[in-house]
Design an enzyme around this catalytic site. Structure first.
Site, PDB file in Angstrom:
ATOM      1  CB  CYS A   1       1.518  13.358 -81.806  1.00 32.66           C
ATOM      2  SG  CYS A   1       3.153  13.364 -82.261  1.00 32.66           S
TER       3      CYS A   1
ATOM      4  CB  CYS B   1       5.187  15.806 -78.649  1.00 33.71           C
ATOM      5  SG  CYS B   1       4.885  16.283 -80.335  1.00 33.71           S
TER       6      CYS B   1
ATOM      7  CB  CYS C   1      20.548  53.566 -56.394  1.00 34.43           C
ATOM      8  SG  CYS C   1      21.388  52.157 -55.616  1.00 34.43           S
TER       9      CYS C   1
ATOM     10  CB  CYS D   1      17.477  49.271 -54.714  1.00 31.95           C
ATOM     11  SG  CYS D   1      18.377  50.109 -53.357  1.00 31.95           S
TER      12      CYS D   1
ATOM     13  CG  ASP E   1       1.669  42.891 -97.551  1.00 29.44           C
ATOM     14  OD1 ASP E   1       2.106  42.011 -98.550  1.00 29.44           O
ATOM     15  OD2 ASP E   1       0.604  43.052 -97.180  1.00 29.44           O
TER      16      ASP E   1
ATOM     17  CG  ASP F   1      -2.535  43.756 -94.009  1.00 29.61           C
ATOM     18  OD1 ASP F   1      -1.940  43.260 -94.919  1.00 29.61           O
ATOM     19  OD2 ASP F   1      -3.650  44.071 -94.261  1.00 29.61           O
TER      20      ASP F   1
ATOM     21  CG  ASP G   1       1.822  40.357 -94.851  1.00 30.36           C
ATOM     22  OD1 ASP G   1       2.342  39.930 -95.887  1.00 30.36           O
ATOM     23  OD2 ASP G   1       0.788  40.983 -94.737  1.00 30.36           O
TER      24      ASP G   1
END
Length: 813
Positions: A15, A18, A83, A86, A495, A696, A700
């Site tokens: 809104c 914010c 290495c 770098c 779950d 799933d 969840d």
């Protein structure tokens, strides 16, 4: 005051208030002349004094206010790194010298940079330019063609390094034979003539300044960027031997022994080690190349009534694609006609083919086995499942695990510390022996034997191999941090619906009341006739059960649903009611003869449905959610691994406990609303004891986000998959123990690599410095370690770390 106008895309606003909150937060910064946040366009604009405040400060204030700033992500292929130092240099350049870069992470093993940036301030071209100014090469990555270009660039680099190595060998071998043969008296007096030293110089110079030129260039740009890498050590060590020998050659009165062969052998051996290391590193990223190789180059489609073959990247959504037996499916789609078995092992890790028919979906990269299929293309290009998996694995392999921070901190100080040790070694031995040459040899040995590469490769190569192995088995880790955390998970919360069970009701028991109805099939047929008009899942399950038995429905009239409690209809002139016993008791139906049976079914976690004709009880039908066939196996595996296993569900306690008993789960948290699941996970969490959540569904998602590691079943909802840190693309809960085992094995490999890398340097640097000289029991070659042996040891150390990581591919999960 304002020197710069900044525009940032802001996320999370709901809104106009914010926007006002963000403005107030940003105005607290010094150096802000004007700030405006537009809620409609979700943009923040500010005039700033760039000497007092920068973009990162503004982003910090936005995030502090509880909002976010939208960024783009760009991956870059980086060349020229030798290495971990770098990689740290490139990372520092991107983070500190490119305005608009929010965060950058550079992975030495993958030779890639992952950059989150603000597109309104910077661009990939500016990032590439900054990396090139630092002395390295870079190119943006995006799309399959970019992957091919990157692979071609890597191959070109390998070919160039191979050529330099072979030229090094061509000059080093005769140089070494002539020099060492002379020292051993094999060639007679002529080999000691002054002119022979000039021959040695001629042989050593191409090695020093052609084969070894990369080390000078790399060392110079490293020092220019105010750091020191492995190239500095190699260039210093070989140069000390080469230029000392040149000095003696020009001024023979200062000595008569030259060490041109030492400098040449050092460079050639280290070049060989780097070649073997690069080849081995590319194997750790083989999972990506294997995945990319799964998509065919062309596709057969119908256009204008004719079948034509086109490049796969030209397939469009809506095209009708034809796939013959034995061919790979080119893109994702839905079958219009035909049936076949499809090998989806590349997606799920499961070897058994899946039967497909009209209406089913197919995935690009899978193999059509025994029938011709015609399907409509639904997802093409970068939107296919295969492309998304490749993208996910790439980003995960390019991320950094927290454990790598230890090696990165050590690597930052490693090279300066080694140079210091080498100088101190030279001074001490010069003071003790007053012998310049032996002291110089020790200095060179210390410089050459030190190996920062092993430290830099220890973690990322193991992570790449572990994630690649996981991708082959249908386990996708979203980041290295997730993989590391998964190895420490001690409690897994599962779950129930859709995870442990199929999530679809099915008929278990059909029990006719004696003499009231002819048979169980007759009872099921009558109930299905009434439920034909129902949209309730239980009703659909009863209808499906009758259909499986090929029972034809009776004609039903005056159908009526009673708010989820039951349904009724007139069948053959009689009112048939199908519903819950507790609801039907209100109609004066006597259930006393079957009360015990109803209770026993409910204790098994079944939902009991009664079938009534007028006021007569005809029988009972029990309906329940079916366990997935591999759920018990998964729980048993988790228990065997020492995991604490809990089941979390919104279902009633009796049903949840009945399912838990079948699975061997002792801990059940039932009757939990979707909005309460995350809070329950939070209650279980404690410091140092990571919690894993497996789910799933949409409900969840909050719990998956709250858990330390979220495991999403790949057949679940997009929200769950987006939220979780681990995706089980097989759709099977057995992927959970597999993921935990794989993460544990990977982290064990990381620890082995780090131990070897630290141990190698801690032990062999003092040996090169001469710490064993006073001990008579030590072999002579260790008392005075020759730089050539030091170079060989240094090369082998990096190769051993990468090889140990590659063993993950051979591990039997």
């Amino acid at each position: 005051m304002a020197n710069q106008r900044v525009n940032l895309p802001v996320t999370g606003m709901t809104c106009a208030n914010c926007a006002a909150n963000i403005e107030r937060s940003v105005r607290k910064l010094a150096g802000i002349d004007d700030v405006d946040v537009n809620f409609a366009s979700e943009q923040l604009s500010a005039d700033i004094d760039d000497e007092e405040v920068d973009v990162d400060d503004i982003i910090g204030q936005v995030e502090k206010a509880g909002y976010g700033v939208a960024t783009n992500n760009q991956e870059l292929a980086v060349t020229g790194m030798t290495c971990a130092n770098c990689a740290a240099t490139v990372e520092r350049v991107l983070n500190q010298k490119v305005p608009g870069v929010v965060s950058a992470s550079v992975n030495f093993a993958t030779e890639k940079a992952s950059v989150d940036y603000l597109p309104s301030i910077t661009s990939p071209e500016e990032m590439v330019a900054a990396i090139e100014r630092a002395g390295y090469g870079a190119s943006p990555i995006g799309g399959t063609s970019a992957e091919d270009a990157e692979e071609a660039a890597r191959e070109a680099e390998v070919r160039e390094q191979t050529r330099k190595f072979l030229i090094g060998v061509a000059f080093t071998l005769p140089l070494f034979i002539l020099s060492m043969g002379r020292d051993m008296g094999f060639f007679g007096q002529w080999a000691h003539a002054a002119a022979v030293n000039w021959i040695l110089l001629l042989l050593a110079t191409p090695v020093q300044f052609y084969t070894g030129w990369d080390y000078y260039v790399g060392g110079f740009r490293s020092l220019r960027n105010k750091s020191a890498n492995m190239d500095v050590l190699v260039a210093m060590g070989s140069s000390v031997a080469y230029f000392y020998s040149l000095f003696v050659l020009i001024f023979p009165m200062l000595g008569d022994h030259v060490y041109f062969e030492t400098a040449a052998v050092i460079i050639t051996l280290i070049k060989l080690g780097k070649l073997l290391e690069v080849r081995a590193k590319r194997k750790t990223g083989g999972a990506i190349r294997n995945l990319l190789g799964l998509q065919p180059n062309s596709a057969s489609i119908f256009r204008d009534g004719q079948e034509v073959e086109i490049p796969v990247d030209q397939v469009q959504i809506g095209d009708v694609v034809v796939v013959r037996p034995g061919d790979r499916i080119p893109v994702d789609g839905q079958i219009q006609s035909g049936s076949s078995s499809v090998d989806e092992s590349m997606l799920t890790g499961e070897p058994m083919p899946v039967d497909k028919a009209a209406g089913d979906t197919v995935t690009g990269g899978t193999i059509n086995q025994n029938g011709m299929l015609r399907f409509e293309a639904r997802r093409v290009g970068r939107d296919t499942v295969l492309a998304q998996i490749v993208d996910l694995v790439q980003k995960a392999q390019g991320s950094k695990a927290p454990i790598q921070a230890v090696a990165d901190r050590v690597a930052a100080y490693f090279v300066p510390a080694v140079i210091g040790v080498a100088v101190v070694t030279f001074i001490i031995w010069l003071l003790l022996t007053a012998a310049f040459v032996p002291s110089m040899i020790r200095l060179v040995a210390v410089l050459v034997i030190a190996c920062p590469c092993a430290l830099g490769l220890a973690t990322p190569t193991a992570m790449m191999a572990g994630m690649g192995k996981g991708a082959e088995k249908g386990v996708l880790f979203k980041s290295s941090e997730i993989l590391e955390t998964a190895a420490r998970v001690h409690t897994l919360v599962l779950d129930k619906t859709g995870t442990l069970t199929r999530g679809e009701p099915a008929v278990f028991d059909v029990v006719p009341v004696e003499k009231a109805v002819a048979s169980a099939d007759s009872l099921l047929q009558m109930a299905a006739s009434v439920e034909t008009g129902s949209e309730h899942p239980i009703g659909r399950a009863i209808v499906a059960a009758a259909h499986e038995k090929s029972l034809e429905n009776f004609s039903a009239e005056k159908f009526k649903a009673h708010g989820g409690s039951g349904v009724e209809a007139v069948v053959d002139g009689a009112l048939i009611t199908v519903g819950r016993p507790d609801w039907l008791k209100g109609y004066d139906i006597d259930f006393s003869p079957v009360e015990d049976y109803i209770q026993s079914l409910q204790e098994k976690g079944r939902t009991v449905i009664a079938v009534i004709r007028e006021s007569e009880l005809l029988g009972l039908i029990s309906v329940g959610d079916q366990l997935k066939p591999d759920s018990r196996e998964a729980v048993d595996q988790l228990h065997a691994m020492g995991q604490r296993v809990l089941m979390l569900t919104g279902d009633n306690t009796a049903t949840a406990q009945a399912i838990a008993r079948q699975l061997g789960i002792d801990n059940v948290i039932a009757e939990v609303r979707p909005d309460e699941k995350a809070a329950r996970i939070q209650e279980l969490q404690s410091p140092g004891q990571p919690i894993g959540m497996v789910g799933d569904g949409i409900n969840d998602a909050p719990a998956l986000a709250q858990a330390d590691v979220g495991f999403a079943i790949g057949s679940g909802t997009d929200v769950a998959i987006e939220t979780a840190g681990v995706i089980l693309s097989s759709g099977s809960v057995t992927g959970v123990p597999l993921a935990v085992r794989l993460s544990r094995r990977t982290m064990r490999t990381v620890r082995q690599n780090l131990f070897w890398a630290f141990c190698y340097n801690v032990v062999l640097i003092p040996v090169a410095a001469g710490i064993l000289m006073p001990f008579a029991w030590a072999p002579a070659f260790l008392q005075q370690l020759h730089p050539m042996l030091a170079a060989l040891a240094m090369s082998l150390s990096s190769i051993s770390v990468v090889t140990n990581s590659l063993m993950l591919y051979k591990w039997k999960i």
